[in-house]
Design a protein around this motif. Structure first.
Motif, short mmCIF file in Angstrom:
data_model
loop_
_atom_site.label_atom_id
_atom_site.label_comp_id
_atom_site.label_asym_id
_atom_site.label_seq_id
_atom_site.Cartn_x
_atom_site.Cartn_y
_atom_site.Cartn_z
N UNK A 279 -16.06 -34.32 13.83
CA UNK A 279 -16.01 -34.21 15.29
C UNK A 279 -16.35 -32.80 15.76
N UNK A 280 -15.97 -31.78 14.96
CA UNK A 280 -16.27 -30.41 15.33
C UNK A 280 -17.75 -30.08 15.30
N UNK A 281 -18.52 -30.80 14.44
CA UNK A 281 -19.96 -30.59 14.40
C UNK A 281 -20.63 -31.12 15.67
N UNK A 282 -20.14 -32.23 16.17
CA UNK A 282 -20.75 -32.88 17.33
C UNK A 282 -20.19 -32.36 18.65
N UNK A 283 -18.91 -31.95 18.65
CA UNK A 283 -18.26 -31.47 19.86
C UNK A 283 -17.45 -30.21 19.53
N UNK A 284 -18.12 -29.09 19.30
CA UNK A 284 -17.42 -27.88 18.86
C UNK A 284 -16.41 -27.39 19.90
N UNK A 285 -15.20 -27.02 19.45
CA UNK A 285 -14.19 -26.53 20.39
C UNK A 285 -14.58 -25.20 21.04
N UNK A 286 -15.58 -24.53 20.49
CA UNK A 286 -16.05 -23.28 21.10
C UNK A 286 -16.89 -23.53 22.35
N UNK A 287 -17.30 -24.79 22.56
CA UNK A 287 -18.13 -25.13 23.71
C UNK A 287 -17.24 -25.46 24.90
N UNK A 288 -17.33 -24.68 25.98
CA UNK A 288 -16.42 -24.89 27.12
C UNK A 288 -16.59 -26.24 27.82
N UNK A 289 -17.72 -26.93 27.61
CA UNK A 289 -17.90 -28.21 28.31
C UNK A 289 -16.93 -29.27 27.82
N UNK A 290 -16.33 -29.08 26.64
CA UNK A 290 -15.40 -30.08 26.11
C UNK A 290 -13.94 -29.73 26.41
N UNK A 291 -13.68 -28.64 27.14
CA UNK A 291 -12.31 -28.27 27.47
C UNK A 291 -11.69 -29.33 28.38
N UNK A 292 -10.61 -29.94 27.93
CA UNK A 292 -9.93 -30.97 28.70
C UNK A 292 -10.64 -32.30 28.71
N UNK A 293 -11.69 -32.48 27.90
CA UNK A 293 -12.49 -33.71 27.93
C UNK A 293 -11.71 -34.90 27.39
#
Length: 384
Positions: A279-293
């Protein structure tokens, strides 16, 4: 031996029944065209030129999404014209080999390609053939007009393999207005020497609607398992998301997204079953667009990755490890939500919960953990 592939997919397939042209139809969960292009690439083709109808670039891009080393060229009015267009687009060295293949023969095995390339060491061309097993009769207008001797007869298949330079020369010498039954007819007319190799029964041609049913029956399915594990700590809040269901609670799980450990574990299990990272490869936690997603979009993405491979989910099983909240009152809603997201029947979805009897971080009520298993079925080309 270095080789390129030319896949002829420029026909309309009118005899295959109503619907889109047969090269775009699904077979074993993936487009017919994709089977042939993948087979040639997997066998080591340096490039694959796909000859398609004019204006069908979008269909080809959709059918071959995610594959590399291919490009398209528009075909002509006849198969001969289409092959010429494909050969003109091949960029491999003239001394290398080229395999001309019909997209309508999707179940190409790598062993057939290997036999063809080996035969080119002693010949200018190689043809996969099968013996004629049935008795042959002449049709005299609906009545038998006598038997045809089958000794010495074979059934020709594709791909047909050639050394590139002699094949281009043969097509240059072939009359523009002459029809050819296949590429070997063009090559033999120019005096080329052709070796015969063993073909494969699975290399049938998809011509009529019933041929699709036959091909589906020949496809094997490989079952793969994936395991996922995730954990989040408890923090301030009043709603916690678990397996896609919001639960009123005096705490929430802390994470970059909505911290749904159940969906995260299940997403990793599905990606793991197809060897597609985590999941981290596809939706890295460093990417702000996934914050609270919402994590349900992560799960749906994983399912789409399976479908892009022509696969399907078989069943999933999630185990939640926590002292709080109580899972049993919400288990039916969790199963229903997972079944909806995964497009699975309820009896193919399992949600369970357990405690650690006060041991570890879950036992001390510091956090919640989830473990998931997913079974995925993927189509496999016949091996012969």
């Amino acid at each position: 031996m270095d080789f390129a592939g030319v896949v002829v997919a420029a026909g309309s397939g009118s005899r295959a029944g109503a619907g889109s042209a047969k090269q775009w139809r699904a077979l074993g969960g993936r487009p017919v065209l994709r089977w042939s292009v993948e087979a040639l690439l997997d066998a080591g083709a340096a490039e694959v030129v796909v000859v398609i109808p004019a204006g069908a670039d979008a269909e080809a891009a959709g059918a071959l999404e995610g594959l590399r080393r291919w490009r398209t060229v528009a075909g002509g009015a006849t198969r001969t014209d289409s092959v010429r267009a494909g050969l003109d687009a091949v960029r491999i060295d003239e001394t290398a080999a080229v395999l001309i293949h019909d997209a309508a023969r999707p179940l190409l095995a790598g062993s057939v390609v290997s036999r063809l390339l080996k035969a080119l060491a002693q010949a200018d061309a190689a043809l996969p053939v099968l013996p004629v097993a049935d008795s042959l009769k002449r049709d005299g207008g609906g009545v038998s007009a006598g038997a045809v001797e089958r000794d010495g007869l074979v059934r020709a298949q594709t791909p047909q393999a050639f050394r590139l330079a002699p094949l281009r020369a043969a097509y240059a010498a072939w009359p523009d207005d002459a029809a050819a039954t296949d590429d070997m007819a063009v090559f033999e007319a120019a005096g080329g020497r052709v070796a015969l190799v063993q073909g494969a029964p699975a290399l049938l041609t998809l011509t009529y609607p019933e041929d699709f049913a036959m091909a589906e029956a020949l496809i094997a399915w490989e079952t793969r398992m994936g395991l996922g594990l995730d954990a989040h700590r408890w923090g301030p809040g009043d709603i916690v998301w678990i397996c896609g269901v919001p639960i009123c609670h005096h705490q929430t799980l802390v994470g970059h997204s909505d911290a749904d450990a159940g969906l995260h574990a299940l997403t990793d299990a599905i990606l793991g079953a197809i060897g597609d990272g985590d999941i981290g490869d596809h939706f890295p936690p460093s990417d702000p667009q996934w914050k609270g997603a919402r994590s349900d979009q992560f799960l749906v993405h994983a399912v789409e990755r399976v479908r892009a491979r022509g696969g399907r989910l078989v069943n999933v099983d999630v185990t939640l490890v926590c002292e709080q909240p109580r899972i049993k009152p919400h288990r039916a809603a969790m199963k229903a939500r997972l079944a909806e997201l995964l497009d699975l029947p309820l009896d193919a979805v399992s949600v369970k919960a357990t405690t650690t009897e006060g041991m570890g971080f879950a036992g001390r009520q510091e956090g919640l953990a989830a473990q998931a298993i997913a079974a995925v079925a993927l189509p496999v080309r016949p091996a012969s």
